[in-house]
Every structure is written in C-alpha cells, then in structure tokens.
Write an enzyme that holds these catalytic residues in place. Structure first.
Site, short mmCIF file in Angstrom:
data_model
loop_
_atom_site.label_atom_id
_atom_site.label_comp_id
_atom_site.label_asym_id
_atom_site.label_seq_id
_atom_site.Cartn_x
_atom_site.Cartn_y
_atom_site.Cartn_z
N LYS A 53 -52.39 37.32 29.32
CA LYS A 53 -52.58 36.16 30.56
C LYS A 53 -51.73 35.44 30.53
O LYS A 53 -51.24 34.78 31.63
CB LYS A 53 -54.26 35.97 30.42
CG LYS A 53 -55.13 37.20 30.46
CD LYS A 53 -56.44 36.75 30.10
CE LYS A 53 -57.59 37.93 30.63
NZ LYS A 53 -58.97 37.47 30.29
N GLN A 97 -62.98 33.37 27.23
CA GLN A 97 -62.56 34.77 26.81
C GLN A 97 -63.84 35.61 26.42
O GLN A 97 -64.49 34.83 25.52
CB GLN A 97 -61.67 34.96 26.12
CG GLN A 97 -61.03 36.49 25.71
CD GLN A 97 -60.41 37.38 26.67
OE1 GLN A 97 -59.86 36.54 27.91
NE2 GLN A 97 -60.56 38.59 26.76
N ASP A 120 -62.58 33.96 36.59
CA ASP A 120 -63.08 35.50 36.46
C ASP A 120 -64.16 35.89 37.66
O ASP A 120 -64.49 37.26 37.61
CB ASP A 120 -64.02 35.23 35.17
CG ASP A 120 -63.08 35.53 33.95
OD1 ASP A 120 -62.35 36.57 33.93
OD2 ASP A 120 -63.46 35.20 32.85
N1 GUN Z 1 -62.66 40.21 27.94
C1 GUN Z 1 -62.45 41.40 28.43
N2 GUN Z 1 -62.23 41.28 29.49
C2 GUN Z 1 -62.44 40.02 30.19
C3 GUN Z 1 -62.22 39.31 31.53
O1 GUN Z 1 -61.92 40.15 32.45
N3 GUN Z 1 -62.65 38.08 31.31
C4 GUN Z 1 -62.80 37.55 30.35
N4 GUN Z 1 -63.35 36.28 30.18
N5 GUN Z 1 -63.12 38.01 29.12
C5 GUN Z 1 -62.82 39.25 28.97
#
Ligand code: GUN
Length: 287
Positions: A53, A97, A120
């Site tokens: 990311k 996350q 998100d």
């Molecule tokens: N863990 C796995 N996929 C995601 C996601 O799309 N967002 C977040 N915050 N954590 C994750």
C-alpha cells in the site's frame, strides 16, 4: 474453453495512472493527499500488504505515514491515536490493518474512524450508504475491485445470476449489495458455511465471486462452462516445501470459465488501486 484473464495488475496500473494526475492537481491546490496506515503487532502477511500500500502511495504521489504499534499495546492507545488523526487537518485517510491481535475489537476500532477519512469503507455509515443506493462516497475496496473487474470484461451483467460465496462484513456482504445495485443489476445469491449443495449453486451461476479464504474450496468442475469467476481468496499453501499463493477456486476452473481472475495478480492489486482511489476521493471531499 480456456478463460480469458482478468488482469488485476494491468487494470490497477491503468487506474493508478489516472489517480496520479488527480493527486498532482490536489497537491497543487492544498498539499498532497495524505494516507495514514496503522499496523498493530507483527503479522507477517499484514506487513507485506502494508508495504504494498505504501509503495502504491509513492507511485501516485500520495503522502503516506505509518504507525507501528506493538502487539502488547493497550487498545486504548490505538483509540487515542485514531482520535488524534480524526482531528488532524493534515490527514485525509486512516486505515487500521486487519487482523488486529487478540483483545482488540475490530468493529469498535472501525467505528472510531471519522467516516470521511475511512478509506477502507468499513465504517457503518459508509457501508449503510450502499444500502441507500448512494455510491459516490467511500466504498469498500475489495467489493469495488470485484465490480470493476467484472465491468472490465465488457460482458453484459444485467440480469445475470451472481453467486457470492462468503458473507463477511468487509467483502462478501458489501460485494453482494454492489452486484444487486441498479446499474449492475445482477440477481444475487449469498452462500455461506450453512448453505446446502454449494456445488449446485455454483453450477447454476453465471458469475461466481469466491471470498471464503479456503484454498481450492470451489472445485473446478463446479464452475459452469462460460461462467465468470472472480477469486478473492489469497491463501498461502506449501507445495513440496515451498510457499505458494492460491485462490479459493481450483486452478482447473480456467478450463471452464469464460473469464477468470488469477491469484496472485488479480483482485489483490485492484484492491490496492481502489484504496488509492478512495484516498484521492477522501482528499477531494475535504476543504
Ligand atoms: N487486511 C486484509 N485486507 C485488508 C483491507 O482491505 N483493509 C485492512 N484495513 N486490512 C486488511
């Protein structure tokens, strides 16, 4: 029949090129869009995702800040950090996350984030807007990626029978709602661990969205010839002692589907592109 590939890497890269121009425009006006990512603990896969990311932010021209909290930290410390970032005018997007270590309440953490900074798209305000048909806000990233990938095929989706396998708060359930939206117009079935005869449900579907997180759970011959398969699963398995990433759908399904996403290189990179898109959107919605 051998499926045509829905190439998430190429689609994501094309979306990122467009976002780069948006980030520049916002940057010239009021400073670069700013995403804050919080990671708690030392889950290895989460560290890889967060790094990906941050790299995407660098490619596009989004400022990213990362907070690493120890797994032993008090959940109250995380809530205080989120409060501070909610108030911080320099921050456009906040992402915590998942998964969080035991002892943390993920839903409570999600609800603490200002919905305008919830890149998100997991906050109940943002999820609820989907039910009301308002799609101009912050939509959850993976479900948005699913729709964009289906639309990229150019196939007519209206009236098609779509099966979503899995009913999670962050993928299956919102993906089903987006598929049923006016404009997409699929006829949607949601299946889950209590569903009977999943094989038959799959065979009756024009579109399968697999989001269960179990390697190869959808067997190749459950896919109807000519169906479109979106495989959201990213499962790490061991083959002859070496690690390998596989989806929720057996690879043999490529021989039956008309279109199918690969794992890796499918939904994963598109989800990151959707996160970047939400960050730009959050920044442009703020003064
Ligand atoms: N863990 C796995 N996929 C995601 C996601 O799309 N967002 C977040 N915050 N954590 C994750």
């Amino acid at each position: 029949m051998t499926a045509q590939l829905i190439d998430g890497k190429a689609l994501g890269a094309a979306i990122e090129r467009g976002l780069k121009a948006d980030a520049e425009e916002i940057g010239g006006r009021r400073g670069a869009p700013h995403l804050v990512v919080i990671i708690v603990g030392d889950d290895a896969a989460s560290h890889v995702y967060v790094r990906n990311k941050q790299r995407a932010c660098e490619r596009i021209g989004i400022k990213s800040t990362r907070y690493d909290l120890p797994r032993s930290c008090d959940p109250e410390d995380l809530m205080e950090l989120i409060e501070r970032l909610n108030e911080d005018e320099e921050v456009d997007g906040i992402l915590v996350q998942s998964p969080l270590p035991p002892g943390f309440d993920e839903v409570m953490v999600t609800e603490a984030i200002d919905p305008r900074k919830d890149v998100d798209g997991f906050h109940p305000v943002n999820l609820g807007r989907i039910v009301t048909g308002k799609l101009d806000g912050l939509l959850p990233c993976t479900p948005s990626a699913v729709i964009r990938m289906l639309e990229s095929t150019g196939e007519a989706l209206s009236g098609k029978r779509a099966l979503v396998v899995g009913r999670s708060r962050i993928v299956g359930m919102p993906a089903a709602l987006l598929l049923a939206q006016r404009g997409v117009d699929a006829t949607v079935t949601i299946s889950h661990s209590k569903s009977q005869d999943l094989r038959r449900l799959c065979l009756e579907s024009d579109i399968i969205v697999a989001a269960v997180g179990r390697p190869g759970m959808i067997e190749a011959d459950w896919v109807a010839p000519g169906a479109i398969v979106i495989d959201v699963g990213i499962n790490r398995i061991s083959v002859d002692g070496a690690g390998k990433l596989v989806g929720d759908v057996e690879e043999g399904a490529f021989e039956r589907a008309s279109w199918m996403t690969p794992v890796p290189g499918g939904v994963g990179p598109m989800t990151i592109a959707m996160l970047m898109s939400n960050t730009i959107r959050a920044a442009s919605m703020r003064p």
